[in-house]
Write an enzyme that holds these catalytic residues in place. Structure first.
Site, PDB file in Angstrom:
ATOM      1  N   CYS A  77      -5.069  12.565  12.025  1.00 14.79           N
ATOM      2  CA  CYS A  77      -5.586  11.221  11.887  1.00 14.79           C
ATOM      3  C   CYS A  77      -5.838  10.713  13.293  1.00 14.79           C
ATOM      4  O   CYS A  77      -5.672  11.450  14.250  1.00 14.79           O
ATOM      5  CB  CYS A  77      -4.591  10.336  11.172  1.00 14.79           C
ATOM      6  SG  CYS A  77      -3.127  10.104  12.121  1.00 14.79           S
ATOM      7  N   ARG A  99      -8.988  -0.122   3.765  1.00 14.52           N
ATOM      8  CA  ARG A  99      -8.050   0.852   3.164  1.00 14.52           C
ATOM      9  C   ARG A  99      -6.721   0.184   2.833  1.00 14.52           C
ATOM     10  O   ARG A  99      -6.005   0.629   1.951  1.00 14.52           O
ATOM     11  CB  ARG A  99      -7.761   1.976   4.172  1.00 14.52           C
ATOM     12  CG  ARG A  99      -8.784   3.082   4.210  1.00 14.52           C
ATOM     13  CD  ARG A  99      -8.287   4.199   5.106  1.00 14.52           C
ATOM     14  NE  ARG A  99      -6.876   4.454   4.845  1.00 14.52           N
ATOM     15  CZ  ARG A  99      -5.987   4.871   5.738  1.00 14.52           C
ATOM     16  NH1 ARG A  99      -6.362   5.104   6.968  1.00 14.52           N
ATOM     17  NH2 ARG A  99      -4.735   5.063   5.410  1.00 14.52           N
ATOM     18  N   LYS A 106       0.831  -1.222   0.000  1.00 11.81           N
ATOM     19  CA  LYS A 106       0.000   0.000   0.000  1.00 11.81           C
ATOM     20  C   LYS A 106       0.855   1.258   0.000  1.00 11.81           C
ATOM     21  O   LYS A 106       0.660   2.157  -0.811  1.00 11.81           O
ATOM     22  CB  LYS A 106      -0.912   0.005   1.233  1.00 11.81           C
ATOM     23  CG  LYS A 106      -1.568   1.352   1.485  1.00 11.81           C
ATOM     24  CD  LYS A 106      -2.423   1.367   2.729  1.00 11.81           C
ATOM     25  CE  LYS A 106      -1.743   1.843   3.981  1.00 11.81           C
ATOM     26  NZ  LYS A 106      -1.595   3.289   4.155  1.00 11.81           N
ATOM     27  N   ASN A 107       1.806   1.326   0.936  1.00 14.23           N
ATOM     28  CA  ASN A 107       2.517   2.594   1.095  1.00 14.23           C
ATOM     29  C   ASN A 107       3.490   2.875  -0.052  1.00 14.23           C
ATOM     30  O   ASN A 107       3.905   4.013  -0.238  1.00 14.23           O
ATOM     31  CB  ASN A 107       3.206   2.661   2.464  1.00 14.23           C
ATOM     32  CG  ASN A 107       2.177   2.860   3.570  1.00 14.23           C
ATOM     33  OD1 ASN A 107       1.020   3.208   3.301  1.00 14.23           O
ATOM     34  ND2 ASN A 107       2.579   2.624   4.819  1.00 14.23           N
ATOM     35  N   ASP A 146       3.648   0.558  12.403  1.00 15.33           N
ATOM     36  CA  ASP A 146       2.424   0.043  11.769  1.00 15.33           C
ATOM     37  C   ASP A 146       2.134  -1.416  12.136  1.00 15.33           C
ATOM     38  O   ASP A 146       1.119  -1.969  11.720  1.00 15.33           O
ATOM     39  CB  ASP A 146       2.506   0.193  10.240  1.00 15.33           C
ATOM     40  CG  ASP A 146       2.500   1.659   9.822  1.00 15.33           C
ATOM     41  OD1 ASP A 146       2.094   2.501  10.634  1.00 15.33           O
ATOM     42  OD2 ASP A 146       2.904   1.948   8.680  1.00 15.33           O
ATOM     43  N   ARG A 177      -0.352  15.309  12.395  1.00 24.54           N
ATOM     44  CA  ARG A 177       0.573  14.876  11.341  1.00 24.54           C
ATOM     45  C   ARG A 177       1.140  16.110  10.641  1.00 24.54           C
ATOM     46  O   ARG A 177       0.655  16.530   9.587  1.00 24.54           O
ATOM     47  CB  ARG A 177      -0.124  13.916  10.375  1.00 24.54           C
ATOM     48  CG  ARG A 177      -0.549  12.648  11.099  1.00 24.54           C
ATOM     49  CD  ARG A 177      -1.166  11.623  10.204  1.00 24.54           C
ATOM     50  NE  ARG A 177      -0.203  10.818   9.498  1.00 24.54           N
ATOM     51  CZ  ARG A 177      -0.496   9.647   8.927  1.00 24.54           C
ATOM     52  NH1 ARG A 177      -1.708   9.169   8.989  1.00 24.54           N
ATOM     53  NH2 ARG A 177       0.427   8.965   8.295  1.00 24.54           N
TER      54      ARG A 177
HETATM   55  N1  EPU Z   1       6.749  14.389  11.410  1.00 17.55           N
HETATM   56  C1  EPU Z   1       7.010  15.701  11.711  1.00 17.55           C
HETATM   57  N2  EPU Z   1       7.121  16.591  10.685  1.00 17.55           N
HETATM   58  C2  EPU Z   1       6.971  16.234   9.393  1.00 17.55           C
HETATM   59  C3  EPU Z   1       6.715  14.893   9.086  1.00 17.55           C
HETATM   60  C4  EPU Z   1       6.597  13.980  10.124  1.00 17.55           C
HETATM   61  O1  EPU Z   1       7.138  16.082  12.875  1.00 17.55           O
HETATM   62  O2  EPU Z   1       7.084  17.093   8.509  1.00 17.55           O
HETATM   63  C5  EPU Z   1       6.660  13.405  12.506  1.00 17.55           C
HETATM   64  C6  EPU Z   1       5.280  12.756  12.591  1.00 17.55           C
HETATM   65  O3  EPU Z   1       4.387  13.540  13.378  1.00 17.55           O
HETATM   66  C7  EPU Z   1       5.604  11.415  13.203  1.00 17.55           C
HETATM   67  C8  EPU Z   1       6.985  11.090  12.645  1.00 17.55           C
HETATM   68  O4  EPU Z   1       7.534  12.323  12.199  1.00 17.55           O
HETATM   69  O5  EPU Z   1       5.674  11.547  14.600  1.00 17.55           O
HETATM   70  C9  EPU Z   1       7.027  10.117  11.482  1.00 17.55           C
HETATM   71  O6  EPU Z   1       6.142  10.543  10.449  1.00 17.55           O
HETATM   72  P1  EPU Z   1       6.345  10.135   8.929  1.00 17.55           P
HETATM   73  O7  EPU Z   1       6.425  11.389   8.134  1.00 17.55           O
HETATM   74  O8  EPU Z   1       7.458   9.167   8.822  1.00 17.55           O
HETATM   75  O9  EPU Z   1       4.977   9.403   8.607  1.00 17.55           O
HETATM   76  P2  EPU Z   1       4.101   9.504   7.299  1.00 17.55           P
HETATM   77  O10 EPU Z   1       4.949   9.632   6.107  1.00 17.55           O
HETATM   78  O11 EPU Z   1       3.011  10.486   7.507  1.00 17.55           O
HETATM   79  C10 EPU Z   1       4.154   6.948   6.801  1.00 17.55           C
HETATM   80  C11 EPU Z   1       3.167   5.845   6.610  1.00 17.55           C
HETATM   81  C12 EPU Z   1       2.505   5.506   7.935  1.00 17.55           C
HETATM   82  C13 EPU Z   1       3.578   5.127   8.956  1.00 17.55           C
HETATM   83  C14 EPU Z   1       4.637   6.219   9.055  1.00 17.55           C
HETATM   84  C15 EPU Z   1       5.812   5.826   9.934  1.00 17.55           C
HETATM   85  C16 EPU Z   1       2.436   6.177   4.340  1.00 17.55           C
HETATM   86  C17 EPU Z   1       1.353   6.584   3.410  1.00 17.55           C
HETATM   87  N3  EPU Z   1       2.159   6.272   5.640  1.00 17.55           N
HETATM   88  O12 EPU Z   1       3.424   8.055   7.288  1.00 17.55           O
HETATM   89  O13 EPU Z   1       1.685   4.377   7.666  1.00 17.55           O
HETATM   90  O14 EPU Z   1       2.985   4.949  10.223  1.00 17.55           O
HETATM   91  O15 EPU Z   1       5.156   6.516   7.738  1.00 17.55           O
HETATM   92  O16 EPU Z   1       6.389   4.663   9.474  1.00 17.55           O
HETATM   93  O17 EPU Z   1       3.500   5.745   3.924  1.00 17.55           O
HETATM   94  C18 EPU Z   1      -0.173   2.987   7.834  1.00 17.55           C
HETATM   95  O18 EPU Z   1       0.196   2.419   6.798  1.00 17.55           O
HETATM   96  O19 EPU Z   1      -1.094   2.538   8.572  1.00 17.55           O
HETATM   97  C19 EPU Z   1       0.470   4.227   8.235  1.00 17.55           C
HETATM   98  C20 EPU Z   1      -0.065   5.061   9.100  1.00 17.55           C
END
Ligand code: EPU
Length: 428
Positions: free
Chosen positions: A117, A397, A22-23, A305, A122
């Site tokens: 979320c 999803r 998915k991701n 996850d 986020r």
């Molecule tokens: N964060 C910040 N600033 C940013 C971006 C992130 O402070 O600009 C913080 C977030 O608040 C969090 C941490 O950094 O505490 C990690 O966030 P990350 O950006 O890595 O997460 P994401 O890209 O929003 C993806 C996956 C998530 C998974 C996370 C961590 C996708 C579409 N989503 O989210 O997957 O939990 O990485 O591995 O790739 C899921 O599949 O159920 C899911 C939630």
């Protein structure tokens, strides 16, 4: 209203096949926007998040066509605007990847803020920090992220936080920037490597994906490409944990065992047998499982996850387990739902203490997000009696055909459409 009903404590036995990730799919599909040709993406998971991102691209002007059950053909050349409406993106977090892709193609983008979320705020400050370093003006107005650059110039970016989304968005934006971009403290998740491989297959010049330093040399043009998405690490891990929870003997097929090492190691630590054979992992549980402690970490650490699913498993372990959630601020809300099934879990901020009990008992519970929903399925499979799970749209999803896949290995699970409780009132 649709629900899953699980009659628990059936031994799981046999083979279960994992779908595409998915991701990776939700990053690779928007990445086609940067292409100057037609892209054929294979091993696409048939899940609602993918359908949604496909529809978004279609409404933006791309031609999107399913060429088989798991292959998508995308011709992005008809996209003429870099503005995306709120209606299109409100349901989807991964729509933030439209920012990086549109920036690369049009040097501007206007995309409503992806928002929060169920497990915490986020923020996207690291995404915007990356875009700014490439020469982009960024502002957020009335919930809409507006970015614009006269030209994109390669730069060095040190991420303050290891962020999957920021790493992906900067890679997308830098693909056609002038010169070299270096992302330090980059995320290393398997889908980051998959996205880099996809972009390279179109002619991008990206090295280092999978390490904490990714280098992107800008190129002027990307061609179309045919590409097959990697198997889903978290779907595979979820079925491994489900097999362990339901005293199974299960072959999880179509996996990359390397991506699953942190999960396999924890299962082995608690007494579950895990055996690798090529692209298959066999999980066998006999007897009681032991307690363990887990800290979620960016890849290659234990994935956040997988945290709810392993918590469901540990709720019947021998002894007390401690889980430290280090990625998200608020990812333990689902423990209240497990509590309804008898689990003894106390939460203090980012720490959960799980006192193992003899067995879970089936109860009506809710999926409060995707992985929390998967945890309810794991709990239902090992609980005594019937568990009903509401809000299954969250689970759908990210898990393709979960009912058929689990039924195929002996689970007693059904999807049932129940009349909406307000149905009669609404009809009056
Ligand atoms: N964060 C910040 N600033 C940013 C971006 C992130 O402070 O600009 C913080 C977030 O608040 C969090 C941490 O950094 O505490 C990690 O966030 P990350 O950006 O890595 O997460 P994401 O890209 O929003 C993806 C996956 C998530 C998974 C996370 C961590 C996708 C579409 N989503 O989210 O997957 O939990 O990485 O591995 O790739 C899921 O599949 O159920 C899911 C939630």
């Amino acid at each position: 209203m649709e629900k899953f009903f699980i009659n628990g404590q059936k031994k799981l036995n046999g083979k279960i096949k994992v779908s595409g990730a998915k991701n990776a799919a939700v990053a690779i599909i928007p990445a086609t926007i940067i292409s100057d040709g037609v892209c054929n993406i294979e091993n696409i998971p048939n899940i609602s998040d993918v359908t949604l991102i496909g529809k978004i691209l279609e409404k933006m002007g791309a031609k999107v066509r399913l060429t088989s059950k798991s292959s998508l053909e995308i011709d992005p050349r008809g996209i003429s605007s870099s503005d995306v409406s709120y209606d299109l993106v409100k349901k989807m977090r991964a729509s933030s990847y439209l920012l990086g892709a549109l920036l690369a193609r049009f040097h501007s983008a206007s995309v409503p803020f992806p928002g929060g979320c169920n497990f915490g705020v986020r923020p996207i400050d690291q995404h915007l920090k990356g875009f700014s370093a490439l020469g982009t003006e960024c502002k957020v107005e009335n919930g809409i992220v507006k970015i614009r650059a006269n030209k994109l110039a390669g730069s060095s970016i040190y991420l303050d936080i290891v962020s999957v989304g920021a790493t992906i968005n900067i890679m997308l934006a830098a693909t056609k920037a002038n010169g070299l971009t270096i992302i330090e403290n980059a995320a290393k998740e398997p889908h980051i490597v998959d996205l880099a491989n996809f972009l390279n297959s179109m002619g991008a010049d990206i090295t280092g994906a999978g390490t904490d330093c990714i280098k992107i040399k800008g190129v002027s043009k990307l061609s179309g490409s045919s590409y097959s998405i990697i198997p889903d690490q978290i779907e595979a891990g979820s079925y491994m944990v489900a097999a362990a929870a339901a005293s199974g003997n299960v072959w999880v097929e179509n996996v990359i065992p390397k991506h699953l090492e942190s999960i396999s190691a924890k299962l082995q630590e608690i007494g579950v047998k895990v055996e690798e054979r090529g692209d298959t992992i066999r999980v066998v549980r006999s007897g009681k499982i032991k307690k363990c402690n887990i800290k979620t970490m960016p890849h290659p650490g234990f994935p956040t996850d997988m945290q709810p699913q392993i918590a469901a498993l540990l709720s019947t372990a021998d002894g007390t387990s401690i889980i430290n959630e280090s990625v998200w601020d608020n990812r333990f809300k689902y423990t209240d739902e497990l509590g309804k099934m008898g689990a003894n879990i106390s939460v203090d901020g980012k720490i959960a203490v799980i006192n193992g009990i003899k067995e879970l008992v089936g109860a009506p519970v809710k999926a409060i997000d995707l992985r929390a929903g998967a945890a309810m399925v794991v709990a239902g499979l090992c609980a005594k009696g019937v568990t009903s799970i509401e809000n299954i749209h969250y689970i759908e999803r990210g898990y393709e055909n979960i009912v058929d896949k689990l039924s195929g290995i002996g689970a007693d699970i059904k999807k049932v459409v129940e009349p909406d409780e307000d149905f009669f009132e609404k009809a009056l």
